[in-house]
Motif scaffolding. Structure first.
Motif, short mmCIF file in Angstrom:
data_model
loop_
_atom_site.label_atom_id
_atom_site.label_comp_id
_atom_site.label_asym_id
_atom_site.label_seq_id
_atom_site.Cartn_x
_atom_site.Cartn_y
_atom_site.Cartn_z
N TRP A 5 1.48 -1.25 0.50
CA TRP A 5 0.28 -0.17 0.00
C TRP A 5 0.72 1.50 -0.10
O TRP A 5 0.74 2.28 -1.23
N VAL A 6 1.59 1.22 0.81
CA VAL A 6 3.17 2.00 0.47
C VAL A 6 3.63 2.59 -0.40
O VAL A 6 4.12 3.91 -1.08
N LEU A 7 3.79 1.72 -1.10
CA LEU A 7 4.79 1.88 -2.08
C LEU A 7 3.43 1.85 -3.12
O LEU A 7 4.07 3.10 -4.68
N SER A 8 2.20 1.51 -3.30
CA SER A 8 1.44 2.10 -4.34
C SER A 8 1.23 3.79 -4.27
O SER A 8 0.89 4.36 -5.34
N GLU A 54 10.30 10.21 3.62
CA GLU A 54 10.56 10.28 4.54
C GLU A 54 8.66 10.53 4.49
O GLU A 54 8.02 9.91 6.08
N GLU A 55 7.96 10.72 3.56
CA GLU A 55 6.35 10.53 4.14
C GLU A 55 6.04 9.41 3.90
O GLU A 55 5.32 8.77 4.97
N VAL A 56 6.39 8.48 3.02
CA VAL A 56 6.40 7.14 3.15
C VAL A 56 6.82 6.19 3.78
O VAL A 56 6.05 5.51 4.22
N LEU A 57 7.77 6.77 4.58
CA LEU A 57 8.09 5.77 5.80
C LEU A 57 7.66 6.17 7.39
O LEU A 57 7.51 5.41 7.53
N GLN A 58 6.92 7.02 6.97
CA GLN A 58 5.79 7.77 8.46
C GLN A 58 4.60 7.00 7.74
O GLN A 58 4.44 6.13 9.20
N GLN A 59 4.67 6.92 7.29
CA GLN A 59 3.13 6.20 6.67
C GLN A 59 3.16 4.54 7.37
O GLN A 59 2.33 3.82 7.53
N GLU A 101 5.51 3.36 9.09
CA GLU A 101 5.31 3.52 10.32
C GLU A 101 4.28 2.86 11.59
O GLU A 101 3.83 2.55 12.35
N ALA A 102 4.06 4.26 11.54
CA ALA A 102 2.11 4.32 12.06
C ALA A 102 0.89 3.57 11.89
O ALA A 102 0.61 2.96 12.38
N MET A 103 1.03 2.23 10.91
CA MET A 103 0.34 1.35 10.17
C MET A 103 0.95 0.40 10.55
O MET A 103 0.15 -0.85 10.97
N VAL A 104 2.01 0.02 11.03
CA VAL A 104 2.85 -0.97 12.11
C VAL A 104 2.04 -0.96 13.14
O VAL A 104 2.49 -1.92 14.21
N ASN A 105 2.41 0.31 13.18
CA ASN A 105 2.28 0.41 15.44
C ASN A 105 1.51 0.40 15.55
O ASN A 105 0.86 -0.41 16.04
N ASP A 106 -0.03 -0.14 14.09
CA ASP A 106 -1.47 -0.19 14.56
C ASP A 106 -1.83 -1.70 15.06
O ASP A 106 -2.39 -2.31 14.83
N SER A 107 -1.02 -2.73 13.94
CA SER A 107 -0.94 -3.53 13.63
C SER A 107 -0.03 -4.92 14.56
O SER A 107 -0.57 -5.87 14.66
N ARG A 143 10.88 -3.12 7.96
CA ARG A 143 11.51 -2.32 7.93
C ARG A 143 12.23 -1.80 7.08
O ARG A 143 12.80 -0.57 5.86
N GLU A 144 13.35 -2.14 7.08
CA GLU A 144 14.56 -2.30 6.14
C GLU A 144 14.33 -3.22 4.96
O GLU A 144 14.57 -2.17 3.71
N ASP A 145 13.48 -3.37 4.46
CA ASP A 145 13.09 -3.84 2.93
C ASP A 145 12.08 -2.78 2.46
O ASP A 145 11.88 -2.53 1.28
N VAL A 146 11.12 -2.25 2.58
CA VAL A 146 10.40 -1.09 2.85
C VAL A 146 11.23 -0.36 2.25
O VAL A 146 11.16 1.39 1.00
N ARG A 147 12.00 0.61 3.56
CA ARG A 147 13.69 1.63 2.43
C ARG A 147 14.56 1.04 1.45
O ARG A 147 14.18 1.57 1.07
#
Length: 786
Positions: free
Chosen positions: A392-395, A426-431, A433-439, A452-456
């Protein structure tokens, strides 16, 4: 190691529980499950047998329980048949019966290791079996080794040390089966008394802990005795005895039914494999055993069962979440962490209430096992959620890229790409982190560092690809500017193809390249590139500028022969006004031909090698002979001579990327050009000779022609029509002569003359033949001739 099994036709498979190398059977649980044994709970019994090697143990078990253990073929001699411990299964209608066939004692095959294995296998049988059969020959009763008294003594002693402290009243039945018994010679009761006396003596002689000093072996064992006749000599009696003994095992209504509740080991069927493996490993390693009590075993079994039920319910409840996440079109689930946490709490509630009735230590341990198992299972669902979040964040990143106009049709290279890239990361990584913490689930220590490293890395890779695209656009734009600045002047120089072409082109090229690099340096400042990468891109700009020049020269080189012939015609066939040249006596045909052919060679040479550096201006594939002022006419050249001879440069003397026309192609084009231009030289000489012949007519010829043709001239003057006709013919002939097209009417006249001559010859031949042949025959001959 695979499970070793024997599958006799029509019988239950026999499997090797313990190998001859004392290794435990792998995947025993699976085999017991295939037998349906693990579903039996406590409704089963275990029977084992001890006895000397080749004493008929396997045969007896097969007859009693319908098993198919391998038996010795006495026709081939007497040797070891059973190695290790084999196991089979039968049923009495209500309960399953596990039958253990133990390797015989006192065998020669193991040598010095025989006693050690006898001790371990016997103790193992004693620990698992409710009934232990002792197979004895009648004649061995009273003997110490043959009757296995030494082995029984060791078993009694170790059993007391290992099991007595956890003894709960459950006993083991020792069933002595006396073989080849002849009742009329020695009554069974007398043999029974001897054995009981020997057992009491063995028990009293073993070393006992102080608290068991006054105990009797009947506190731990029940003992029964039975006998069987000789299997061969008294076959009917033997069969009758076996049937009676079998009925005592299989028929619960038999007053002498052997399986009694007092013998139960209280080991659940689904835990039997693990229980047996633990005992065998402890016996094998000769460790100080602390075998679990029956109560602890029950607690372990029940807690495992309760834990499994709670876990299966958790699996069922989490399945909708898994299905929702498995949908390709679906995105990450909202409140995912709260939903998983609720499922975990429900699972623990389902376990805690029933498990609290059993041992606290076992229940707590199993609860921790359940937590680990549940979190491991939920982690697979959590991984799907993380994958959805990542996608989702990549899309979203792709959408933001398009919104900023960085991707799509007709886009231009960004000038501030570095700042845009940092903002997007910065925008994508913040999104994320927020969604991971909620999960996340608080009770589960799940790490998302790798995700996290994979997304980065994926974001960096995506933006790097985008940056590469924009750099490509930038280079393409600069290349287009280079083409605009270089190609018009380059085309002019290639069209003229003078000797100073390359110095002019080099000056133009360097000026355009300098402007392009200056523009590139200004526009590249907005990109995130290392100094090394910047230098690589600058080198690519230079490469593209060079490619612009080389590509255009290669296009011209494809029509090189035409270009050479065109230059030759301009220098040789045409005069200074561009009209076809009329060769006069004063024209230097050879000199002009040499100049024209050399000019053609020059055109070929100029397009053969790229010369943009001052040190490359003198590069040439032409030989000194090609540029020599000394001229040799085509008629004077020796046969077999070639224009490729000389001392021009070789390909190895020139950098490969500078070569447009390879040396072999260069000489081939030069030779073809030479052959084609030689015809022009010969034709020019002929034209010059013809023109000189007309000029050399003597003046008296015209006076003689006027005197002799006076009458014809006067007749022509007095006839206006004829005069006009001849004037027209003369004007046309003169015009044809001046434009150099006299060859056309002469060729027509020559062809016409040839045709007329041929027809005339055929007519004369026909006439002669007709006259010779006569009237009638003449027609026939004429037809044949035609």
């Amino acid at each position: 190691r695979e499970v070793r099994m024997e599958r006799p036709e029509g019988g239950t498979p026999m499997l090797q529980l313990i190998s001859g190398d004392a290794e435990w059977c792998p995947n025993l649980d699976e085999q017991l499950s295939e037998w349906g044994f693990t579903e039996r709970g406590f409704d089963y019994w275990a029977v084992s047998i001890l006895g000397c090697q080749s004493s008929g143990k396997s045969t007896l078990l097969n007859l009693l329980f319908g098993t198919h253990f391998a038996v010795m073929d006495s026709q081939k001699g007497r040797s070891q048949t059973t190695k290790g411990v084999w196991m089979g299964k039968c049923t009495d209608g209500k309960n399953d019966i596990l039958v253990l066939d133990v390797e015989g004692t006192d065998g020669r095959e193991r040598g010095e290791e025989q006693k050690a294995f006898e001790r371990k296998s016997s103790l193992f049988s004693l620990a698992l079996a409710e009934i232990l059969l002792i197979n004895l020959w009648t004649q061995d009763i009273g003997r110490y080794d043959a009757a296995n008294y030494g082995l029984l003594r060791t078993v009694f002693e170790l059993n007391l040390q290992l099991f007595a402290k956890n003894h709960t009243g459950a006993k083991t039945l020792l069933l002595f089966v006396i073989r080849d018994h002849i009742a009329r010679l020695t009554p069974l009761k007398e043999l029974q008394k001897t054995l009981e006396s020997d057992l009491a003596t063995l028990w009293s002689g073993i070393t006992k802990p102080e608290e068991f000093a006054e105990s009797s072996f009947r506190d731990y064992f029940d003992v029964e005795f039975t006998s069987l006749a000789h299997k061969v000599l008294e076959e009917e009696e033997f069969v009758r005895g076996v049937r009676g003994l079998r009925d005592r095992f299989m028929n619960a209504e038999n007053p002498q039914y052997l399986f009694q509740s007092a013998y139960g080991k209280d080991v659940p069927a689904d835990g039997w494999a693990r229980y047996g493996e633990t005992i065998w490993q402890s016996i094998k390693e000769a460790k100080d055993l602390d075998l679990p009590t029956q109560k602890e075993m029950l607690a372990i079994y029940r807690c495992d069962e309760i834990s499994e039920i709670a876990f299966r319910k958790l699996v069922t409840n989490v399945e909708p979440l898994r299905e929702a996440l498995s949908l390709n079109a679906g995105g990450p689930l909202p409140n995912f962490g709260a939903q998983l946490n609720e499922l975990m709490n429900t699972c623990f509630a389902d376990y805690d209430k029933p498990a609290s009735r059993y041992m606290k230590e076992v229940a707590a341990r199993k609860r921790e096992d359940l937590r680990e198992k549940a979190t491991e299972h939920l982690y697979s669902v959590f991984s799907l959620q993380i994958a959805k979040i990542r996608d989702w964040v990549l899309s979203q990143l792709n959408l933001k890229i398009k919104e900023k106009g960085l991707e799509g049709k007709d886009i231009k290279a960004a000038t501030d790409f570095g700042a845009v890239r940092q903002e997007l990361e910065e925008e994508v990584l913040q999104q994320f982190e927020a969604m991971v913490n909620d999960s996340l689930v608080p009770i589960a220590n799940w790490s998302v560092a790798a995700d996290r490293e994979d997304v980065r890395n994926r974001v960096a890779q995506r933006l790097t690809v985008l940056q590469t695209t924009h750099l490509g656009l930038l280079l393409t734009a600069i290349e287009a500017e280079l083409k605009k600045q270089i190609l018009p002047q380059l085309n002019k120089q290639l069209e003229v193809a003078r000797n100073d072409m390359w110095p002019r082109v080099a000056e133009l090229y360097n000026a355009a390249l300098e402007r392009a690099l200056g523009s590139f340096d200004k526009r590249i400042a907005g990109y995130t590139l290392t100094p090394e990468e910047v230098e690589e891109r600058r080198a690519e700009v230079e490469s593209r500028a060079f490619t612009v020049v080389k590509t255009r020269v290669e296009e011209v080189a494809k029509q090189m022969l035409y270009k050479m012939e065109k230059r030759f015609d301009e220098e040789f066939r045409l005069d200074s006004n561009g009209l076809p040249r009329r060769w006069s006596r004063s024209d230097d045909v050879s000199g002009l031909f040499r100049v024209a052919r050399t000019a053609g060679y020059r055109v070929l040479d100029l397009c053969a090698i790229i010369r943009l550096r001052p040190e490359d201006f003198q590069l040439s594939f032409l030989t000194p002979a090609d540029l020599s002022r000394d001229f040799t006419s085509p008629e004077e050249e020796k046969p077999g001579s070639s224009s490729s001879s000389g001392t021009g440069l070789d390909e190895t003397d020139v950098e490969p990327h500078l070569i447009v026309i390879r040396l072999d192609t260069f000489h081939e084009l030069k030779d073809r050009f030479k052959k084609e231009t030689e015809q022009a030289f010969v034709q020019a000489l002929r034209d010059q000779e013809g023109n000189n012949a007309i000029v050399r007519i003597p003046p008296f010829f015209w006076v003689v022609m006027l005197v002799l043709g006076y009458n014809e001239i006067m007749a022509l003057l007095y006839n206006p029509l004829l005069l006009v006709f001849f004037v027209i013919i003369a004007a046309v002939a003169l015009g044809i002569w001046f434009v150099g097209m006299a060859d056309v009417p002469l060729q027509i006249a020559s062809d016409t003359y040839a045709i007329v001559t041929k027809e005339a010859k055929q007519y004369i031949v026909s006439s002669v033949v007709n006259k010779v042949a006569g009237g009638g025959g003449g027609a026939t001959t004429k037809t044949k001739t035609e």
